[in-house]
Design an enzyme around this catalytic site. Structure first.
Site, short mmCIF file in Angstrom:
data_model
loop_
_atom_site.label_atom_id
_atom_site.label_comp_id
_atom_site.label_asym_id
_atom_site.label_seq_id
_atom_site.Cartn_x
_atom_site.Cartn_y
_atom_site.Cartn_z
N CYS A 91 68.40 20.73 24.41
CA CYS A 91 68.03 19.31 24.44
C CYS A 91 68.30 18.67 23.07
O CYS A 91 69.43 18.59 22.64
CB CYS A 91 66.59 19.14 24.92
SG CYS A 91 66.20 17.42 25.35
N HIS A 112 67.32 21.27 30.11
CA HIS A 112 66.31 22.28 29.76
C HIS A 112 66.46 23.51 30.66
O HIS A 112 65.94 23.50 31.78
CB HIS A 112 64.91 21.70 29.96
CG HIS A 112 64.53 20.72 28.91
ND1 HIS A 112 64.00 21.10 27.69
CD2 HIS A 112 64.60 19.36 28.87
CE1 HIS A 112 63.76 20.02 26.96
NE2 HIS A 112 64.12 18.96 27.66
N GLU A 168 64.88 26.19 30.45
CA GLU A 168 63.54 26.74 30.68
C GLU A 168 62.76 25.99 31.75
O GLU A 168 61.70 26.43 32.18
CB GLU A 168 62.75 26.80 29.35
CG GLU A 168 62.17 25.50 28.85
CD GLU A 168 63.15 24.53 28.20
OE1 GLU A 168 62.68 23.49 27.69
OE2 GLU A 168 64.38 24.80 28.19
#
Length: 201
Positions: free
Chosen positions: A79, A183, A185
């Site tokens: 990001c 992202h 994650e």
């Protein structure tokens, strides 16, 4: 050991949690020696470009990150972490980025019917040679939250792109430097696979 660089910029815990889930040994740190000793390094980030660069200078991490790149240690920017690797950003004109890669960060152009920041799931056009995306199908969906996007100077470093109001370079790879605007994650199984590919480099 995977070092996650701590410079007070959000999303550290979620990145750590995803890596623990994969059986990796992440460590959140701003200790120069630990970062330079790590097998892999992640530069996360949520927030403003200028503030983040100030923090990196404040914690004396700018040269450490450049050293990681020089040492050929795999580095992953996520990001804002992707944006910081480049030269400049529309968000804070006059603030110099890490300039590890060539390109600039531009504001997503306004377009009727599209909200900015861009928040949500978008599909990726994947470069089949990209190491981060091995085993991941083209047009897989990942999760974005951003108002600014990358326009890389060298097309050949673009590992994946997406379209939201304009063409967005969503992921890049050059040598030992990797980065994702989205992202991983927070991108479900696809994101975990990307982190797994990074950890296996």
């Amino acid at each position: 050991m995977i070092a996650i660089i701590d410079y007070d910029a959000g999303n550290l815990r979620s990145v750590e949690k995803a890596l623990l889930h994969l059986g990796e040994e992440p460590i959140i740190t701003r200790d120069k020696n630990l970062i330079l000793k790590a097998d892999k390094v992640i530069l996360p980030g949520v927030g403003a470009f200028g503030d983040a660069m100030n923090k990196l200078h404040h914690y004396q991490l700018v040269d450490v990150i450049r050293e990681v790149v020089k040492k050929n240690t795999p580095l992953l920017g996520i990001c804002l972490g992707l944006q910081l690797l480049f030269e400049r950003s529309d968000e804070n004109p006059g603030v110099e980025g890490l300039s590890v890669l060539e390109g600039e960060i531009l504001r997503i152009p306004d377009k009727e019917g599209l909200k900015i920041p861009h928040m949500g799931w978008n599909s990726l056009k994947i470069n089949p040679k990209a190491k981060l995306f091995q085993g991941i199908a083209d047009q897989s969906y990942v999760y974005f939250v951003h108002s600014y996007y990358l326009k890389a100077q060298e097309e050949e470093i673009v590992a994946a792109s997406t379209h939201y109001s304009t063409l967005i370079h969503a992921s890049v790879e050059k040598g030992n430097v990797f980065a994702c605007q989205f992202h991983p994650e927070k991108s479900g199984d696809v994101g975990l696979m990307i982190l797994k590919n990074f950890a296996a480099l």
